[in-house]
Design a protein around this motif. Structure first.
Motif, PDB file in Angstrom:
ATOM      1  N   PRO A  10     -45.206 -82.586   1.437  1.00 31.68           N
ATOM      2  CA  PRO A  10     -44.324 -81.894   2.393  1.00 31.68           C
ATOM      3  C   PRO A  10     -43.907 -80.509   1.899  1.00 31.68           C
ATOM      4  N   ARG A  11     -43.874 -79.573   2.850  1.00 28.55           N
ATOM      5  CA  ARG A  11     -43.380 -78.226   2.599  1.00 28.55           C
ATOM      6  C   ARG A  11     -42.288 -77.915   3.616  1.00 28.55           C
ATOM      7  N   MET A  12     -41.559 -76.841   3.372  1.00 27.25           N
ATOM      8  CA  MET A  12     -40.447 -76.515   4.253  1.00 27.25           C
ATOM      9  C   MET A  12     -40.895 -76.315   5.688  1.00 27.25           C
ATOM     10  N   LEU A  13     -41.976 -75.543   5.898  1.00 25.16           N
ATOM     11  CA  LEU A  13     -42.351 -75.176   7.255  1.00 25.16           C
ATOM     12  C   LEU A  13     -42.839 -76.378   8.045  1.00 25.16           C
ATOM     13  N   ASP A  14     -43.718 -77.206   7.458  1.00 27.26           N
ATOM     14  CA  ASP A  14     -44.219 -78.337   8.233  1.00 27.26           C
ATOM     15  C   ASP A  14     -43.133 -79.370   8.483  1.00 27.26           C
ATOM     16  N   THR A  15     -42.199 -79.548   7.525  1.00 24.27           N
ATOM     17  CA  THR A  15     -41.108 -80.487   7.737  1.00 24.27           C
ATOM     18  C   THR A  15     -40.186 -80.002   8.853  1.00 24.27           C
ATOM     19  N   LEU A  16     -39.888 -78.704   8.852  1.00 24.57           N
ATOM     20  CA  LEU A  16     -39.029 -78.129   9.877  1.00 24.57           C
ATOM     21  C   LEU A  16     -39.642 -78.284  11.260  1.00 24.57           C
ATOM     22  N   LEU A  17     -40.923 -77.937  11.396  1.00 26.19           N
ATOM     23  CA  LEU A  17     -41.559 -78.003  12.713  1.00 26.19           C
ATOM     24  C   LEU A  17     -41.691 -79.446  13.208  1.00 26.19           C
ATOM     25  N   ALA A  18     -41.968 -80.366  12.299  1.00 25.98           N
ATOM     26  CA  ALA A  18     -42.065 -81.767  12.690  1.00 25.98           C
ATOM     27  C   ALA A  18     -40.713 -82.309  13.122  1.00 25.98           C
ATOM     28  N   ASP A  19     -39.665 -81.971  12.392  1.00 21.32           N
ATOM     29  CA  ASP A  19     -38.331 -82.459  12.756  1.00 21.32           C
ATOM     30  C   ASP A  19     -37.896 -81.903  14.106  1.00 21.32           C
ATOM     31  N   MET A  20     -38.249 -80.665  14.368  1.00 22.57           N
ATOM     32  CA  MET A  20     -37.919 -80.104  15.680  1.00 22.57           C
ATOM     33  C   MET A  20     -38.735 -80.772  16.781  1.00 22.57           C
TER      34      MET A  20
END
Length: 825
Positions: free
Chosen positions: A747-757
């Motif tokens: 996990p990285r910040m960007l993929d985690t952020l986009l998935a959570d959104m």
């Protein structure tokens, strides 16, 4: 001087003594003859002289029965003339040309010998070879038949056939050994010696009229458990052979007739598997298995990337088309190289969706047939009892659950074959050959599925331990050949799998285990309830008692559990049944996991899985899957019970037995798997509009990135020919310094952020400079060339706004997608 008697089907038996019966003659020689006018007289002269010298001159020492199969020439007359000179030569005449099988059946029925030799009229195998067959029977009092074999390494082929006949014979022999009589290298040599009474019983039960009667007779001997020995003989091709190309085709048809029951069973299995997937087959392009979660996308990608690797001569054990740039260790994922590699042409021609559907449909049917074959071969003569057992083994509720998503857990046709070969090792007849084959079969199973193989090995080990405790004599006899055979199997299989396994455990993107937590076991109720796709099942109940729709690993229903228990107690005297029943019990208990909750009393007790959960390999197993061992065990128990029920004399007892089995099976009959409309691939992908953005190995970043919750981007890739590489993905790979296995990319910040959104876990955040810097680092790590957000994506407006703020630029709409071009870093 001779008397004519009307025989079976209008045949005339000439010269049969009226004061004798079966067993009154030492040896009967049966010679089928059709258009043998020229060769028959010399043959009878040679046979008569040898028998006189070898067996004696008395009337009761021997007889020759010549069967004229409706010859249009003087074949019958030649035999009659020989009979006038020697009363021990008799003629049986058929009322028409019906074939070798019919002739042999008539001749053996008319024979009187305590032993019966069948031979050809052309003396391709000399009559003097009879001594070898007799010696073989004399040296082994347990043998019931000795047959001449041209395939034996000690045989002497004095004159070969033409190349065409050699090829046809080789192909025919392999077909026969594959579909009809295994373990016998040459079924068609026309020189065979039988016990007389057994021969008359076997040929009396035969129905084939052509050349395949040899196969039918040997199958009969195998069913009866009458051992047969192959004996090396001298053989020479004779000019004027009556076997023509058309006869090979007729023999193939007869083999199909002979195996009509097996073909019918296979057809029913195939129809059953097609019924399961009727929704998928009706619209391969537009539908997807609704309960597959994201596994259908993943499995199609596995088949697709393997075909792409093979067609481009790349390493099939690794790829960077997912998880760019780190890539994916394909051997560490269940890509089923044993099928995905040989099916590469199918995938390239018809696409990975077709290949996956084909593997599911054919694989489940083949697995059912393989269990049927093992049960029928080893445990019961009743074809339909074995068929019921094979159906339960392959179509049981846990198998249907995995049929939504996991071909490696339902395509198990090699497991019964491996079990059969292990049983052959226990018999100790040909340890080297069986050990080599077991090694080859085991190596192939590794490339079909390692975890199912591990579970099967656990089941076999539990069965073997219990069986050995109850039948120690058999265990002692089997120990040495089994141990030696396993060492041979290990020596054969290790060189074949050592590099792929090294790559799996130590190669790029390898990991050492996949942890599933403490809730992967089956609740107690899961054993007695019905699965979502069973006839009596309830999707809501099954959902509460399982990890997900693809992991309903028990759900046999209380009637089947009760019946299996009853069968075990009913047949408890048989060590086989004891071992089966206790092995199933052990598997069911282990599947409950490290902690077992007893809801009725509100208590939780330690489970036996706690003891083994940290052992190598077992630490990655989802313990609930151990209950799948019960499926073939229950199938075998059902087959054994039906075999016994069929033999009941009282009709009422049979019906009670059938109703008991029906009551256990009907509630768990499988329903077709549910499909739904598949989200179409964006035109930006199908039209190749992405190509300008992913040059020089740059990756495509789908928004959100593919992961275990949404892997649609894998379908974008696999359905359009792997023209780009993806950041993120759905696979098994390492995470952290200790390389623990996880599902998906690190996990990285960007993929985690986009998935959570995307999943509504968080609202659109206030973007900070730190987040912008982290997003740029993530894009650089992925070597990103373009971010792609389908316009129809759920919450696309919020996702688009956040990405624009992170990148500091607005998207461009191309076709049906919003894209952000990423400049090289």
């Amino acid at each position: 001087m001779q008397n004519g008697i009307l025989g079976a089907r209008g045949a005339t038996i000439t010269g049969k003594p009226t004061d004798q019966g079966p067993g009154s003659v030492g040896l009967s020689v049966v010679i089928p003859a059709y258009r043998e006018e020229e060769r028959l007289a010399p043959t009878l002269k040679v046979v008569r002289e040898y028998l006189d010298t070898h067996l004696g001159l008395d009337r009761a020492d021997w007889e020759v029965v010549v069967v004229d199969d409706g010859s249009p020439d003087r074949t019958a007359a030649v035999a009659l003339e020989a009979g006038l000179d020697e009363p021990r030569i008799r003629l049986v005449q058929s009322d028409g040309n019906r074939g070798k099988g019919s002739a042999l059946r008539l001749g053996v029925a008319a024979s009187l010998g305590r032993r019966v030799l069948i031979m050809d009229a052309d003396l391709a195998t000399p009559i003097e070879e009879l001594a070898k067959l007799e010696q073989t029977l004399a040296e082994d009092g347990h043998l019931d038949a000795a047959i001449g074999s041209r395939a034996h390494r000690d045989s002497a082929i004095e004159r070969q056939q033409s190349v065409l006949r050699e090829v046809l014979g080789w192909v025919g022999n392999r077909v026969i050994r594959l579909v009809a009589v295994r373990g016998i290298r040459d079924t068609q040599c026309g020189f065979k010696l039988f016990d007389g009474d057994q021969a008359r019983a076997a040929f009396g039960a035969a129905r084939l009229d052509g050349w395949a009667i040899d196969v039918e007779i040997l199958q009969y001997y195998r069913r009866k458990g009458w051992p047969v020995a192959e004996v090396p003989v001298r053989w020479a091709h004779q000019d004027g052979s009556k076997v023509q190309l058309l006869d090979y085709l007729r023999t193939l048809v007869e083999l199909m007739r002979l195996n009509a029951g097996g073909i019918a069973v296979a057809t029913l299995y195939l129809l059953g598997s097609l019924f399961l997937y009727k929704g998928l087959w009706s619209d391969l392009d537009g539908s997807i298995l609704a309960h597959s979660l994201q596994d259908q996308n993943q499995w199609e990608w596995f088949f697709g990337v393997t075909a792409d690797n093979i067609s481009h001569l790349r390493n099939p054990l690794f790829t960077d088309f997912q998880n760019m740039p780190d890539g994916v260790n394909l051997m560490g994922n269940t890509v089923m190289l044993g099928l995905s590699v040989p099916l590469t042409p199918v995938t390239l021609l018809f696409g990975p969706t077709f290949t996956l559907a084909l593997v599911f449909a054919l694989g489940i049917a083949a697995t059912a047939w393989s269990w049927y074959w093992l049960i029928h071969r080893r445990l019961t003569e009743s074809r339909w009892a074995a068929a019921a057992g094979g159906a339960l083994a392959a179509f049981a509720p846990p198998m249907i659950s995995h049929a939504n998503a996991h071909p490696n857990f339902v395509v198990l046709f090699m497991i019964p074959v491996i079990i059969d070969r292990a049983l052959r090792l226990c018999e100790g007849k040909n340890v080297v050959r069986d050990g080599v084959l077991l090694g080859l079969f085991s190596a192939y199973q590794v490339f079909l599925g390692e975890e199912p193989f591990l579970l099967a090995a656990m089941g076999m080990a539990m069965f073997a331990v219990v069986y050995a405790l109850y039948d120690r004599d058999s265990a002692r006899r089997s120990a040495a050949p089994l141990g030696l055979g396993l060492l041979i199997a290990l020596a054969v299989s290790v060189p074949l799998v050592i590099f792929p396994l090294y790559w799996q455990f130590f190669g790029p993107q390898s990991y050492h285990s996949v942890l599933h937590g403490d809730s992967a076991g089956n609740p107690l109720r899961a054993l007695t309830e019905y699965s979502a796709r069973s006839l009596f099942g309830d999707a809501e109940t099954a959902s509460r008692l399982s990890l997900n729709t693809t992991e309903q690993n028990a759900f046999y229903g209380w009637p089947l559990l009760a019946l299996a228990t009853g069968i075990t107690l009913w047949m408890w005297r048989r060590p086989l049944v004891r071992a089966l029943g206790l092995a199933a019990l052990a598997a069911a208990v282990l599947s409950l996991g490290p902690s077992v909750e007893i809801e009725k009393f509100g208590i939780t007790v330690p489970g036996p899985w706690r003891v083994v959960r940290h052992l190598p390999l077992l630490e990655s197993v989802i313990e609930g899957r151990v209950a799948m061992i019960c499926a073939p065990v229950f199938g075998i128990l059902i087959a054994l019970a039906l075999d016994r029920i069929i033999g009941f004399r009282a009709r009422e007892h049979r019906w009670v037995g059938y109703l008991a089995v029906a009551a256990a099976i009907i509630p768990i009959l499988p329903l077709p798997l549910v499909t739904e409309e598949r989200e179409p691939v964006p035109a930006f992908i199908t039209q190749g509009l992405y190509e300008d953005y992913v040059m020089d190995g740059r990756s495509l970043v789908a928004v959100p990135l593919p992961d275990p919750r949404d892997a649609a981007a894998l379908h974008w890739q696999s359905s359009t020919g792997f023209g780009f590489k993806l950041a993120g993905g759905y696979f098994n790979g390492p995470d952290g310094a200790d390389r623990v296995g996880i599902y998906g990319a690190k996990p990285r910040m960007l993929d985690t952020l986009l998935a959570d959104m995307r999943w509504g876990t968080i609202p659109a955040p206030a973007v900070t400079d730190d987040m912008r810097d982290e997003a740029r680092r993530d894009l650089a790590a992925w070597n990103a060339g373009v971010l792609v957000l389908p316009v129809r994506q759920e919450r696309s407006a919020e996702l688009s706004g956040t990405i624009s703020e992170l990148l500091g630029k607005e998207p461009k709409q191309v076709a049906d997608c919003l894209i952000w071009h990423v400049e090289p870093f």
